[in-house]
Design a protein around this motif. Structure first.
Motif, PDB file in Angstrom:
ATOM      1  N   LYS A   1     -31.115  26.515  -3.786  1.00 20.58           N
ATOM      2  CA  LYS A   1     -30.048  25.524  -3.964  1.00 20.58           C
ATOM      3  C   LYS A   1     -30.142  24.860  -5.336  1.00 20.58           C
ATOM      4  O   LYS A   1     -29.137  24.708  -6.045  1.00 20.58           O
ATOM      5  N   ASP A   2     -31.350  24.477  -5.723  1.00 19.54           N
ATOM      6  CA  ASP A   2     -31.537  23.815  -7.015  1.00 19.54           C
ATOM      7  C   ASP A   2     -31.168  24.742  -8.167  1.00 19.54           C
ATOM      8  O   ASP A   2     -30.612  24.291  -9.185  1.00 19.54           O
ATOM      9  N   TYR A   3     -31.471  26.024  -8.030  1.00 20.81           N
ATOM     10  CA  TYR A   3     -31.122  26.985  -9.082  1.00 20.81           C
ATOM     11  C   TYR A   3     -29.605  27.092  -9.225  1.00 20.81           C
ATOM     12  O   TYR A   3     -29.076  27.144 -10.338  1.00 20.81           O
ATOM     13  N   PHE A   4     -28.913  27.102  -8.104  1.00 19.12           N
ATOM     14  CA  PHE A   4     -27.445  27.153  -8.128  1.00 19.12           C
ATOM     15  C   PHE A   4     -26.891  25.946  -8.872  1.00 19.12           C
ATOM     16  O   PHE A   4     -26.061  26.084  -9.783  1.00 19.12           O
ATOM     17  N   TYR A   5     -27.352  24.748  -8.521  1.00 20.42           N
ATOM     18  CA  TYR A   5     -26.831  23.526  -9.145  1.00 20.42           C
ATOM     19  C   TYR A   5     -27.187  23.446 -10.625  1.00 20.42           C
ATOM     20  O   TYR A   5     -26.425  22.887 -11.423  1.00 20.42           O
ATOM     21  N   SER A   6     -28.325  24.020 -10.993  1.00 21.90           N
ATOM     22  CA  SER A   6     -28.736  23.966 -12.404  1.00 21.90           C
ATOM     23  C   SER A   6     -27.811  24.761 -13.304  1.00 21.90           C
ATOM     24  O   SER A   6     -27.777  24.533 -14.518  1.00 21.90           O
ATOM     25  N   ASN A   7     -27.042  25.684 -12.708  1.00 23.49           N
ATOM     26  CA  ASN A   7     -26.115  26.504 -13.494  1.00 23.49           C
ATOM     27  C   ASN A   7     -24.674  26.006 -13.432  1.00 23.49           C
ATOM     28  O   ASN A   7     -23.782  26.627 -14.012  1.00 23.49           O
ATOM     29  N   LEU A   8     -24.434  24.915 -12.711  1.00 25.41           N
ATOM     30  CA  LEU A   8     -23.085  24.360 -12.639  1.00 25.41           C
ATOM     31  C   LEU A   8     -22.814  23.452 -13.832  1.00 25.41           C
ATOM     32  O   LEU A   8     -23.711  22.788 -14.355  1.00 25.41           O
ATOM     33  N   SER A   9     -21.554  23.421 -14.231  1.00 21.31           N
ATOM     34  CA  SER A   9     -21.132  22.560 -15.334  1.00 21.31           C
ATOM     35  C   SER A   9     -20.254  21.436 -14.802  1.00 21.31           C
ATOM     36  O   SER A   9     -19.324  21.668 -14.028  1.00 21.31           O
ATOM     37  N   ALA A  10     -20.550  20.217 -15.225  1.00 19.99           N
ATOM     38  CA  ALA A  10     -19.781  19.050 -14.796  1.00 19.99           C
ATOM     39  C   ALA A  10     -18.617  18.747 -15.748  1.00 19.99           C
ATOM     40  O   ALA A  10     -17.961  17.709 -15.614  1.00 19.99           O
ATOM     41  N   ASN A  11     -18.335  19.664 -16.663  1.00 18.40           N
ATOM     42  CA  ASN A  11     -17.267  19.409 -17.641  1.00 18.40           C
ATOM     43  C   ASN A  11     -15.890  19.314 -16.984  1.00 18.40           C
ATOM     44  O   ASN A  11     -15.059  18.504 -17.391  1.00 18.40           O
ATOM     45  N   ASN A  12     -15.651  20.158 -15.991  1.00 16.98           N
ATOM     46  CA  ASN A  12     -14.313  20.210 -15.400  1.00 16.98           C
ATOM     47  C   ASN A  12     -14.279  19.875 -13.907  1.00 16.98           C
ATOM     48  O   ASN A  12     -13.249  20.034 -13.263  1.00 16.98           O
ATOM     49  N   MET A  13     -15.407  19.453 -13.345  1.00 19.87           N
ATOM     50  CA  MET A  13     -15.399  19.107 -11.923  1.00 19.87           C
ATOM     51  C   MET A  13     -16.462  18.061 -11.606  1.00 19.87           C
ATOM     52  O   MET A  13     -17.480  17.951 -12.292  1.00 19.87           O
ATOM     53  N   LYS A  14     -16.186  17.306 -10.551  1.00 21.54           N
ATOM     54  CA  LYS A  14     -17.134  16.337 -10.034  1.00 21.54           C
ATOM     55  C   LYS A  14     -18.005  17.047  -9.007  1.00 21.54           C
ATOM     56  O   LYS A  14     -17.507  17.648  -8.049  1.00 21.54           O
ATOM     57  N   ILE A  15     -19.317  17.007  -9.200  1.00 24.04           N
ATOM     58  CA  ILE A  15     -20.256  17.727  -8.331  1.00 24.04           C
ATOM     59  C   ILE A  15     -21.051  16.718  -7.510  1.00 24.04           C
ATOM     60  O   ILE A  15     -21.671  15.798  -8.060  1.00 24.04           O
ATOM     61  N   VAL A  16     -21.022  16.885  -6.181  1.00 25.10           N
ATOM     62  CA  VAL A  16     -21.747  15.973  -5.291  1.00 25.10           C
ATOM     63  C   VAL A  16     -22.639  16.781  -4.357  1.00 25.10           C
ATOM     64  O   VAL A  16     -22.148  17.588  -3.565  1.00 25.10           O
ATOM     65  N   ASP A  17     -23.936  16.571  -4.473  1.00 26.58           N
ATOM     66  CA  ASP A  17     -24.921  17.218  -3.610  1.00 26.58           C
ATOM     67  C   ASP A  17     -25.198  16.289  -2.425  1.00 26.58           C
ATOM     68  O   ASP A  17     -25.982  15.344  -2.526  1.00 26.58           O
ATOM     69  N   ILE A  18     -24.550  16.546  -1.291  1.00 23.98           N
ATOM     70  CA  ILE A  18     -24.659  15.637  -0.144  1.00 23.98           C
ATOM     71  C   ILE A  18     -26.054  15.707   0.480  1.00 23.98           C
ATOM     72  O   ILE A  18     -26.513  14.746   1.105  1.00 23.98           O
ATOM     73  N   SER A  19     -26.770  16.815   0.300  1.00 30.58           N
ATOM     74  CA  SER A  19     -28.146  16.901   0.784  1.00 30.58           C
ATOM     75  C   SER A  19     -28.988  15.768   0.215  1.00 30.58           C
ATOM     76  O   SER A  19     -29.744  15.101   0.939  1.00 30.58           O
ATOM     77  N   GLU A  20     -28.872  15.555  -1.080  1.00 23.48           N
ATOM     78  CA  GLU A  20     -29.642  14.486  -1.721  1.00 23.48           C
ATOM     79  C   GLU A  20     -29.183  13.121  -1.239  1.00 23.48           C
ATOM     80  O   GLU A  20     -29.997  12.205  -1.086  1.00 23.48           O
ATOM     81  N   LYS A  21     -27.893  12.950  -0.996  1.00 18.57           N
ATOM     82  CA  LYS A  21     -27.371  11.687  -0.464  1.00 18.57           C
ATOM     83  C   LYS A  21     -27.963  11.411   0.919  1.00 18.57           C
ATOM     84  O   LYS A  21     -28.329  10.274   1.238  1.00 18.57           O
ATOM     85  N   PHE A  22     -28.043  12.442   1.743  1.00 20.07           N
ATOM     86  CA  PHE A  22     -28.635  12.297   3.075  1.00 20.07           C
ATOM     87  C   PHE A  22     -30.103  11.847   2.968  1.00 20.07           C
ATOM     88  O   PHE A  22     -30.551  10.961   3.703  1.00 20.07           O
ATOM     89  N   LYS A  23     -30.844  12.491   2.071  1.00 19.20           N
ATOM     90  CA  LYS A  23     -32.268  12.201   1.961  1.00 19.20           C
ATOM     91  C   LYS A  23     -32.534  10.794   1.442  1.00 19.20           C
ATOM     92  O   LYS A  23     -33.573  10.194   1.757  1.00 19.20           O
ATOM     93  N   ASN A  24     -31.597  10.264   0.660  1.00 22.60           N
ATOM     94  CA  ASN A  24     -31.735   8.896   0.161  1.00 22.60           C
ATOM     95  C   ASN A  24     -31.310   7.858   1.201  1.00 22.60           C
ATOM     96  O   ASN A  24     -31.728   6.701   1.139  1.00 22.60           O
ATOM     97  N   LYS A  25     -30.512   8.297   2.170  1.00 21.02           N
ATOM     98  CA  LYS A  25     -29.919   7.361   3.131  1.00 21.02           C
ATOM     99  C   LYS A  25     -30.636   7.355   4.477  1.00 21.02           C
ATOM    100  O   LYS A  25     -30.692   6.322   5.154  1.00 21.02           O
ATOM    101  N   TYR A  26     -31.189   8.501   4.894  1.00 17.04           N
ATOM    102  CA  TYR A  26     -31.740   8.628   6.242  1.00 17.04           C
ATOM    103  C   TYR A  26     -33.212   9.041   6.209  1.00 17.04           C
ATOM    104  O   TYR A  26     -33.687   9.647   5.243  1.00 17.04           O
ATOM    105  N   THR A  27     -33.917   8.723   7.310  1.00 20.94           N
ATOM    106  CA  THR A  27     -35.257   9.254   7.499  1.00 20.94           C
ATOM    107  C   THR A  27     -35.141  10.716   7.918  1.00 20.94           C
ATOM    108  O   THR A  27     -34.064  11.184   8.295  1.00 20.94           O
ATOM    109  N   GLN A  28     -36.264  11.460   7.871  1.00 18.77           N
ATOM    110  CA  GLN A  28     -36.216  12.864   8.264  1.00 18.77           C
ATOM    111  C   GLN A  28     -35.822  13.010   9.726  1.00 18.77           C
ATOM    112  O   GLN A  28     -35.066  13.924  10.085  1.00 18.77           O
ATOM    113  N   GLU A  29     -36.296  12.129  10.569  1.00 19.26           N
ATOM    114  CA  GLU A  29     -35.939  12.181  11.982  1.00 19.26           C
ATOM    115  C   GLU A  29     -34.441  11.957  12.174  1.00 19.26           C
ATOM    116  O   GLU A  29     -33.799  12.629  12.986  1.00 19.26           O
ATOM    117  N   GLU A  30     -33.873  11.034  11.405  1.00 16.43           N
ATOM    118  CA  GLU A  30     -32.433  10.765  11.486  1.00 16.43           C
ATOM    119  C   GLU A  30     -31.622  11.958  10.985  1.00 16.43           C
ATOM    120  O   GLU A  30     -30.570  12.288  11.540  1.00 16.43           O
TER     121      GLU A  30
END
Length: 395
Positions: free
Chosen positions: A166-195
């Protein structure tokens, strides 16, 4: 003397009778065309030809046919897996079953960097083309179960490369023409692993109603910055079914885990607003309840597509109470629970799953209309292949 009779007469007779019973079953019963457990076509009865007999092809095909169409095949295979489970085997058919019934595939050992990078390049190129036509582009990486759910496995099991891919895929994306949101990281910042674990079906590879709703809330916060977004706040209620649920991973191990481990639920607005929308499925007029959760009442045993939205080539949704926004929503099955939630914020939404759009490429669809925004809802477990072929229709 009696034993001699059994050895010389009865046993051969029983064996011949067994062969006749199996042969009669194969002859009289209809052949199964596909295995929904193995996701593959099953061998059909081969045609007998002199050439096939001479080169051995007929015998090989008939062996495959006999194996695929054997009476009670799934029951035999399930019994075999149960024996493996009792013997303590770690992975059954490539899947690990935790004590609470959570099923996960064996951690990824390798991935094809070339294919992953090509998918990123294709997405960057398409985002540039869509932007040149005046469309805002959003890519929401929806959090796949394999990159987010963690269960205790034996210490000798390697972590795997799911996150690395997944990280390799995102490392090759360009933010020049699109907004990129990795919801996995949002989940990990918001919830515990059990949640986080509780946001997914235990026996399926998808998120459940709560997981999808949590993902929608994050998506909504990003879309609020769009010039064509209309803010709508709904009160939601959870509606659950007591029917059995057959998860996709459970199907791969012949339903070893009890089908009541997962409770199929949907989360919908309390005022049933979506029933007011104009809905067309593959060009034919339909209705919200014919698309979303349409299989809950019809089927005695439920799968993911029955609970949410099944795999559909194209859905057109119009919200008559919103004045602006014509958007193209490009999704895979992870986007099925939140299709209407996102569409409610725009006047018109064209929802496509390009895996089933055999006659048009995504570029063709973009060229047929003037879209204000293109919204990708793709899970981060599948990051290559036909989902990222935007210039041609899938085979």
């Amino acid at each position: 003397m009696n034993m001699r009779i059994i050895e010389t007469t009865l046993l051969p007779v029983l064996f011949i009778l067994f062969l006749f019973l199996i042969g009669g079953y194969l002859y009289l019963s209809p052949d199964q065309e596909v295995s929904f457990v193995e996701y593959r076509s099953l061998q059909q009865k081969p045609e007998m030809t002199l050439k096939g007999i001479a080169n051995g092809e007929f015998v090989k095909q008939y062996e495959d046919y006999f194996t695929d169409q054997f009476p009670g095949r799934n029951l035999w295979l399930k019994t075999y897996l149960k024996l493996q489970q009792l013997s303590g085997k770690t992975f059954l058919n490539g899947y690990y079953i935790a004590e609470d019934g959570t099923i996960l595939p064996e951690p990824l050992k390798r991935f094809n960097e070339k294919e992953i990078k090509q998918a990123s390049v294709n997405l960057n190129k398409f985002a540039g083309y869509a932007s040149s036509k005046g469309a805002e582009v959003y890519f929401f990486g929806l959090p796949h179960k394999t990159t987010n759910v963690v269960v205790k496995m034996p210490s000798f099991v390697e972590i795997g490369k799911n996150k690395e891919k997944k990280d390799y895929f995102y490392s090759n994306l360009s933010a020049n023409n699109m907004k990129i949101v990795d919801i996995s990281e949002k989940f990990k910042n918001k919830y515990t692993q059990e949640e986080i674990n509780d946001l997914y079906f235990k026996t399926d590879h998808h998120w459940n109603a709560e997981g999808a709703y949590s993902g929608y809330q994050i998506i909504k916060e990003t879309l609020k910055h769009s010039s064509v977004y209309t803010d709508i706040e709904n009160k939601y209620e959870l509606k659950c079914s007591n029917k059995k649920f057959e998860g996709s991973y459970n199907r791969q191990v012949y339903d070893i885990v009890d089908l009541r481990v997962d409770k199929p639920c949907i989360k919908v607005p309390v005022d049933n607003k979506y029933s007011e929308y104009k809905v067309y499925v593959n060009g034919k007029k339909s209705a919200y309840d014919k698309v979303y959760a349409a299989g809950i009442e019809k089927n005695s045993k439920l799968i993911y597509g029955h609970v949410f939205t099944d795999d559909i080539r194209k859905i057109n949704i119009s919200n008559p109470k919103v004045e602006k926004g014509n958007v193209l929503i490009v999704k895979d099955s992870y986007g099925s629970p939140i299709t209407f939630d996102i569409a409610q914020h725009f006047r018109k939404s064209t929802v496509v799953d390009i895996r089933y759009n055999k006659k048009q490429s995504l570029k063709d669809i973009l060229d047929l209309d003037t879209f204000d925004a293109v919204i990708f809802l793709y899970n981060d477990g599948i990051l290559q292949g036909e989902l990222y072929e935007f210039d041609k229709a899938p085979l």
